[in-house]
Design a protein around this motif. Structure first.
Motif, PDB file in Angstrom:
ATOM      1  N   THR A 113       0.594   8.636   4.579  1.00  0.00           N
ATOM      2  CA  THR A 113       0.489   7.914   3.072  1.00  0.00           C
ATOM      3  C   THR A 113       1.809   7.029   2.927  1.00  0.00           C
ATOM      4  O   THR A 113       1.655   5.923   2.469  1.00  0.00           O
ATOM      5  CB  THR A 113       0.371   8.986   2.012  1.00  0.00           C
ATOM      6  N   LEU A 114       2.924   7.749   3.061  1.00  0.00           N
ATOM      7  CA  LEU A 114       3.996   6.857   2.968  1.00  0.00           C
ATOM      8  C   LEU A 114       4.147   5.731   3.909  1.00  0.00           C
ATOM      9  O   LEU A 114       4.596   4.684   3.390  1.00  0.00           O
ATOM     10  CB  LEU A 114       5.471   7.872   3.204  1.00  0.00           C
ATOM     11  N   ASP A 115       3.769   5.901   5.122  1.00  0.00           N
ATOM     12  CA  ASP A 115       3.697   4.665   5.815  1.00  0.00           C
ATOM     13  C   ASP A 115       2.833   3.641   5.569  1.00  0.00           C
ATOM     14  O   ASP A 115       3.362   2.337   5.701  1.00  0.00           O
ATOM     15  CB  ASP A 115       3.415   5.214   7.405  1.00  0.00           C
ATOM     16  N   SER A 116       1.850   3.897   5.068  1.00  0.00           N
ATOM     17  CA  SER A 116       0.578   2.905   4.350  1.00  0.00           C
ATOM     18  C   SER A 116       1.297   2.207   3.313  1.00  0.00           C
ATOM     19  O   SER A 116       1.130   0.973   3.214  1.00  0.00           O
ATOM     20  CB  SER A 116      -0.627   3.520   3.869  1.00  0.00           C
ATOM     21  N   ILE A 117       2.159   2.863   2.554  1.00  0.00           N
ATOM     22  CA  ILE A 117       2.702   2.116   1.231  1.00  0.00           C
ATOM     23  C   ILE A 117       3.634   1.310   1.646  1.00  0.00           C
ATOM     24  O   ILE A 117       4.136   0.275   1.309  1.00  0.00           O
ATOM     25  CB  ILE A 117       3.303   3.305   0.086  1.00  0.00           C
ATOM     26  N   ILE A 118       4.611   1.914   2.511  1.00  0.00           N
ATOM     27  CA  ILE A 118       5.844   1.012   3.321  1.00  0.00           C
ATOM     28  C   ILE A 118       5.206  -0.353   3.773  1.00  0.00           C
ATOM     29  O   ILE A 118       5.970  -1.297   3.941  1.00  0.00           O
ATOM     30  CB  ILE A 118       6.523   2.027   4.264  1.00  0.00           C
ATOM     31  N   ALA A 119       3.946  -0.130   4.545  1.00  0.00           N
ATOM     32  CA  ALA A 119       3.583  -1.374   5.195  1.00  0.00           C
ATOM     33  C   ALA A 119       3.284  -2.379   4.230  1.00  0.00           C
ATOM     34  O   ALA A 119       3.375  -3.701   4.396  1.00  0.00           O
ATOM     35  CB  ALA A 119       2.383  -0.887   5.948  1.00  0.00           C
ATOM     36  N   ARG A 120       3.034  -2.231   3.030  1.00  0.00           N
ATOM     37  CA  ARG A 120       2.601  -2.981   2.003  1.00  0.00           C
ATOM     38  C   ARG A 120       3.945  -3.691   1.570  1.00  0.00           C
ATOM     39  O   ARG A 120       3.988  -4.751   1.591  1.00  0.00           O
ATOM     40  CB  ARG A 120       2.208  -2.179   0.732  1.00  0.00           C
ATOM     41  N   GLY A 121       5.016  -2.953   1.671  1.00  0.00           N
ATOM     42  CA  GLY A 121       6.181  -3.446   1.169  1.00  0.00           C
ATOM     43  C   GLY A 121       6.707  -4.608   2.531  1.00  0.00           C
ATOM     44  O   GLY A 121       7.230  -5.530   1.815  1.00  0.00           O
ATOM     45  N   VAL A 122       6.513  -4.085   3.459  1.00  0.00           N
ATOM     46  CA  VAL A 122       6.928  -5.164   4.506  1.00  0.00           C
ATOM     47  C   VAL A 122       6.152  -6.569   4.501  1.00  0.00           C
ATOM     48  O   VAL A 122       6.623  -7.505   4.638  1.00  0.00           O
ATOM     49  CB  VAL A 122       6.507  -4.492   5.969  1.00  0.00           C
ATOM     50  N   GLU A 123       4.682  -6.155   4.395  1.00  0.00           N
ATOM     51  CA  GLU A 123       3.831  -7.224   4.007  1.00  0.00           C
ATOM     52  C   GLU A 123       4.317  -8.322   3.028  1.00  0.00           C
ATOM     53  O   GLU A 123       3.994  -9.634   2.892  1.00  0.00           O
ATOM     54  CB  GLU A 123       2.502  -6.951   3.835  1.00  0.00           C
ATOM     55  N   GLN A 124       5.135  -7.568   1.943  1.00  0.00           N
ATOM     56  CA  GLN A 124       5.447  -8.441   0.797  1.00  0.00           C
ATOM     57  C   GLN A 124       7.002  -8.935   0.928  1.00  0.00           C
ATOM     58  O   GLN A 124       7.532  -9.517   0.144  1.00  0.00           O
ATOM     59  CB  GLN A 124       5.475  -7.410  -0.425  1.00  0.00           C
ATOM     60  N   GLY A 125       7.365  -9.024   2.055  1.00  0.00           N
ATOM     61  CA  GLY A 125       8.743  -9.382   2.704  1.00  0.00           C
ATOM     62  C   GLY A 125       9.875  -8.453   2.127  1.00  0.00           C
ATOM     63  O   GLY A 125      11.078  -8.867   2.245  1.00  0.00           O
ATOM     64  N   ALA A 126       9.796  -7.207   1.734  1.00  0.00           N
ATOM     65  CA  ALA A 126      10.641  -6.370   1.430  1.00  0.00           C
ATOM     66  C   ALA A 126      11.208  -5.472   2.854  1.00  0.00           C
ATOM     67  O   ALA A 126      10.500  -5.545   3.925  1.00  0.00           O
ATOM     68  CB  ALA A 126      10.365  -5.169   0.364  1.00  0.00           C
ATOM     69  N   SER A 127      12.157  -4.623   2.572  1.00  0.00           N
ATOM     70  CA  SER A 127      12.707  -3.817   3.838  1.00  0.00           C
ATOM     71  C   SER A 127      13.035  -2.359   3.316  1.00  0.00           C
ATOM     72  O   SER A 127      13.958  -1.779   2.838  1.00  0.00           O
ATOM     73  CB  SER A 127      14.273  -4.194   4.223  1.00  0.00           C
ATOM     74  N   PRO A 128      11.667  -1.766   3.013  1.00  0.00           N
ATOM     75  CA  PRO A 128      11.824  -0.331   2.460  1.00  0.00           C
ATOM     76  C   PRO A 128      12.220   0.663   3.315  1.00  0.00           C
ATOM     77  O   PRO A 128      12.203   0.377   4.829  1.00  0.00           O
ATOM     78  CB  PRO A 128      10.205  -0.057   2.380  1.00  0.00           C
TER      79      PRO A 128
END
Length: 207
Positions: free
Chosen positions: A142-157
């Motif tokens: 679940t955390l990986d899926s949310i982190i992937a959203r952050g990466v797609e948004q240009g962030a570095s979670p």
């Protein structure tokens, strides 16, 4: 966690939990038995659930349950893992931090409740590291899926393991080993600190 109907994936997961080959008669029996346990848990305390009750609800013989599980405790543990697997991602709001916070608040609310504490205890009751590991993998996924959203948004979670160690693990410890469940403010504070540390480290690397 959230109730969910038994999908094909859930049937396969249930089969793998007890070490039987996937598909066929074994998977169908395991599915109806686990559904019977989930149904009974909604009606009575787990301490009152017996193998004959489960067998009657699932329309199987008690000996079938004893052969495959050995008793009620392993069944409760398998149901707990399945309910972890049924957890749902929060909708994608376009802000990964908000999504992560939403998931964490839901996790604290649900797992800090009476049924949530029972769920955790049942998953860990047999000292079976395999079942505990499956619950952990569900959280990490679940955390990986949310982190992937952050990466797609240009962030570095931060990575999911760091979030597990610094945020989720302390929350679960308090749920299981302290008289009072942690509140949202406590969990949010852990999350804010973790994200701030990760952002600071990322800034130093790029400086």
């Amino acid at each position: 966690m959230k109730d969910a109907g038994l999908s094909l994936k859930n049937q396969t997961d249930a089969t793998q939990l007890v070490g039987s080959r996937p598909g066929g008669r074994a998977a169908r029996i395991q599915a109806v038995v686990l559904e019977a346990v989930e149904s009974l848990k909604k009606e009575k305390p787990t301490a009152e659930i017996t193998v004959p009750m489960i067998a009657a609800r699932a329309n199987v013989t008690p000996s079938t349950i004893y052969r495959r599980w050995g008793g009620v405790a392993p069944l409760l543990a398998d149901v707990a893992v399945r309910q972890f697997q049924a957890d749902a991602l929060p909708p994608d709001s376009g802000d990964w931090r908000k999504d992560l916070s939403t998931w964490l608040e839901q996790f604290v609310d649900e797992m800090g409740s009476g049924p949530g504490r029972d769920l955790l205890r049942e998953a860990l009751a047999l000292g079976n590291t395999g079942r505990a590991g499956q619950c952990t993998e569900c959280i990490l996924s679940t955390l990986d899926s949310i982190i992937a959203r952050g990466v797609e948004q240009g962030a570095s979670p931060p990575d999911s393991q760091r979030l597990l160690d610094q945020v989720v693990a302390p929350v679960i410890y308090r749920i299981l080993f302290t008289p009072k469940s942690p509140d949202i403010a406590y969990a949010t504070g852990l999350l804010d600190e973790c994200l701030a540390q990760a952002a600071s480290q990322s800034a130093r690397k790029t400086a």
